[in-house]
Design an enzyme around this catalytic site. Structure first.
Site, PDB file in Angstrom:
ATOM      1  NE  ARG A 209      -2.614  -8.085   8.208  1.00 55.66           N
ATOM      2  CZ  ARG A 209      -3.234  -8.450   9.319  1.00 55.66           C
ATOM      3  NH1 ARG A 209      -3.778  -9.641   9.416  1.00 55.66           N
ATOM      4  NH2 ARG A 209      -3.342  -7.620  10.343  1.00 55.66           N
TER       5      ARG A 209
ATOM      6  CE  LYS B 124      -0.488  -0.224   5.044  1.00 53.97           C
ATOM      7  NZ  LYS B 124      -1.373  -0.646   6.154  1.00 53.97           N
TER       8      LYS B 124
ATOM      9  NE  ARG C  36      -7.457   0.366  11.087  1.00 54.45           N
ATOM     10  CZ  ARG C  36      -6.169   0.242  10.727  1.00 54.45           C
ATOM     11  NH1 ARG C  36      -5.360   1.287  10.771  1.00 54.45           N
ATOM     12  NH2 ARG C  36      -5.704  -0.930  10.318  1.00 54.45           N
TER      13      ARG C  36
ATOM     14  CE1 TYR D  12       9.667  32.550   1.353  1.00 56.77           C
ATOM     15  CE2 TYR D  12       9.948  30.168   1.492  1.00 56.77           C
ATOM     16  CZ  TYR D  12       9.663  31.304   0.749  1.00 56.77           C
ATOM     17  OH  TYR D  12       9.392  31.188  -0.576  1.00 56.77           O
TER      18      TYR D  12
ATOM     19  CG  HIS E 193      -4.228  -4.285  12.117  1.00 56.39           C
ATOM     20  ND1 HIS E 193      -3.080  -4.760  11.533  1.00 56.39           N
ATOM     21  CD2 HIS E 193      -4.039  -2.954  12.279  1.00 56.39           C
ATOM     22  CE1 HIS E 193      -2.229  -3.761  11.356  1.00 56.39           C
ATOM     23  NE2 HIS E 193      -2.782  -2.653  11.803  1.00 56.39           N
TER      24      HIS E 193
ATOM     25  CB  CYS F  23      11.808  26.661   0.867  1.00 50.46           C
ATOM     26  SG  CYS F  23      12.946  27.859   1.591  1.00 50.46           S
ATOM     27  CG  MET F  24       6.714  23.743  -2.027  1.00 49.14           C
ATOM     28  SD  MET F  24       5.630  24.567  -3.200  1.00 49.14           S
ATOM     29  CE  MET F  24       4.549  25.472  -2.100  1.00 49.14           C
ATOM     30  CG  ASP F  25       9.731  24.153  -4.551  1.00 48.15           C
ATOM     31  OD1 ASP F  25       8.932  23.210  -4.583  1.00 48.15           O
ATOM     32  OD2 ASP F  25       9.387  25.356  -4.624  1.00 48.15           O
TER      33      ASP F  25
HETATM   34  C1  LIG Z   1      -0.576  -1.581   6.908  1.00 45.41           C
HETATM   35  C2  LIG Z   1      -1.046  -2.846   7.490  1.00 45.41           C
HETATM   36  C3  LIG Z   1      -0.137  -3.864   7.828  1.00 45.41           C
HETATM   37  C4  LIG Z   1       1.356  -3.658   7.824  1.00 45.41           C
HETATM   38  O1  LIG Z   1       1.732  -2.967   8.981  1.00 45.41           O
HETATM   39  P1  LIG Z   1       3.285  -2.816   9.376  1.00 45.41           P
HETATM   40  O2  LIG Z   1       3.266  -2.253  10.740  1.00 45.41           O
HETATM   41  O3  LIG Z   1       3.885  -1.914   8.351  1.00 45.41           O
HETATM   42  O4  LIG Z   1       3.856  -4.195   9.306  1.00 45.41           O
HETATM   43  C5  LIG Z   1      -0.648  -5.076   8.249  1.00 45.41           C
HETATM   44  N1  LIG Z   1      -1.989  -5.280   8.342  1.00 45.41           N
HETATM   45  C6  LIG Z   1      -2.886  -4.323   8.054  1.00 45.41           C
HETATM   46  C7  LIG Z   1      -4.345  -4.599   8.195  1.00 45.41           C
HETATM   47  C8  LIG Z   1      -2.445  -3.079   7.623  1.00 45.41           C
HETATM   48  O5  LIG Z   1      -3.344  -2.121   7.337  1.00 45.41           O
END
Ligand SMILES: *Cc1c(COP(=O)(O)O)cnc(C)c1O
Length: 376
Positions: free
Chosen positions: A226, A34, A131, A270, A160, A317-319
């Site tokens: 995961r 992601k 969540r 700035y 999770h 700055c921005m850039d």
């Molecule tokens: C993003 C996410 C992960 C990975 O989390 P990390 O802390 O980067 O390992 C695992 N499970 C779910 C549901 C997530 O949204």
């Protein structure tokens, strides 16, 4: 090419994945891609790593569609929340849905029936994150409903953790209101026992472990882990036990674009927040907060030029931003390292009061990604 760029070592990512796999085997590995592969550049990371991943995890269906359009055939799970009107995309692109409510499951079943295609489902149980997902004390109805959905393939069930990177035995967690991972795991186990009572086999993919749990909670592995940030070579907490060896795969580089001696009394950038006390060599780096080099790091950040660490001075700055190189001989075109090769994501995070995840995922699309290490 722009002198400010990210160098991403694909071989290191593969090495990280192999080390994770060796540690968790026989559990499978879902690789989390992601947020533009945590900033690393999903267009190159995904096709390289997909053949070595059992599953791919994304946050939103659009990220899954993007991967499918690139030709990636690995199973993809959207782990985040989904609205019913997004369901046709899951069917069209063969993407696995996290079923977070009975309503969503029902809508998915109706759509699968109408389209004549089976949709893959992972039931999302909320064991303490509050969540998304169905809480363990209301999971009975979700499971019963899922067993009646003949057009869905209930392939997985997951939860999770809210505090996986915190070591339970150190006392901080037991004394706070934070939910312990072991308690979340017990609640998950309760839900699995509902399956047993209904004398149904579990869905084949039970999974709970993010990076923190993958490192320190083997009992959380079940059928798949995961890891996100760990796959990218970053530990989710500085004090977590490093049971798996991984290394960062990314170096953020730029080049000195301007070089001058600033006189006392002439504030830099700035707000004129910083002034030299004596004539001082100040160089300018063509990178700024629009690239993800947070403005909040002003007068905190450090960079490496010619092997030496120097302080960033004046408003970012921005850039562009400025660096104080004192009396040193630094020239236009000299390489500047912003992250990597001795500067960790954790350090950047501490300079700006955030975590490594936010640092990585904020490196903006304006920064070109250059990939190395793809040759086997
Ligand atoms: C993003 C996410 C992960 C990975 O989390 P990390 O802390 O980067 O390992 C695992 N499970 C779910 C549901 C997530 O949204």
């Amino acid at each position: 090419m722009r002198p400010t760029y990210l160098e991403v070592n694909l071989f290191q990512l593969k090495q990280n994945l192999e080390n994770i796999r060796a540690h968790v085997s026989p559990a499978k590995v879902l690789v989390v891609l992601k947020a533009n592969a945590y900033g690393h550049g999903v267009d190159d990371v995904a096709p390289f790593i997909a053949p070595f991943a059992d599953y791919i995890g994304v946050a939103i269906v659009e990220e899954g569609i993007h991967l499918r359009k690139m030709g990636i055939q690995t199973p993809i799970l959207v782990m985040g929340g989904t609205l019913p009107e997004q369901l046709p995309d899951f069917i069209e692109y063969d993407i696995t849905l996290a079923a977070t409510s009975i309503n969503l499951l029902t809508a998915a079943e109706q759509l699968a029936l109408a389209s004549g295609k089976r949709l893959k489902i992972h039931l999302k149980i909320d064991t303490g994150m509050e969540r998304i997902g169905v809480r363990e004390y209301e999971a009975d109805a979700l499971i019963k409903k899922s067993l009646s959905c003949s057009h869905l393939e209930i392939e997985g069930i997951f939860t999770h953790f809210a505090n996986s990177e915190t070591i339970e035995s150190d006392g901080t967690l037991t004394e706070s209101k934070a939910v312990r991972s072991s308690l979340q795991l017990e609640r998950f186990q309760e839900v699995l026992s509902i399956y047993e009572k209904l004398s149904e086999p579990y869905p084949q993919l039970r999974h709970t472990a993010n990076s923190g749990a993958t490192l320190i909670m083997p009992e959380s592995y079940y059928d798949m882990v995961r890891p996100g940030v760990l796959f990218y070579g970053v530990y989710p907490a500085s004090d977590i036990e490093r049971t798996i060896e991984v290394k960062p795969a990314l170096v953020w580089k730029s080049k000195v674009v301007y070089n001058k001696v600033t006189l006392p009394g002439r504030g830099v950038s700035y707000g004129s927040l910083w002034q030299a006390e004596a004539p001082t060599r100040i160089v300018t780096v063509p990178c700024g907060y629009a690239d993800g080099y947070f403005r909040r790091m002003t007068n905190q950040a450090r960079v490496i030029i010619n092997g030496k660490s120097y302080p960033q001075v004046g408003r970012i700055c921005m850039d562009q931003f400025m660096v104080n190189v004192g009396d040193d001989d630094v020239n236009i075109g000299d390489e500047v390292t912003l992250l990597g090769n001795g500067i960790t994501a954790e350090e950047l995070a501490s300079w700006t009061g955030t975590n490594e995840y936010e640092v990585l995922t904020n490196i903006s699309a304006r920064v070109p990604r250059v990939f190395t290490g793809a040759v086997q």
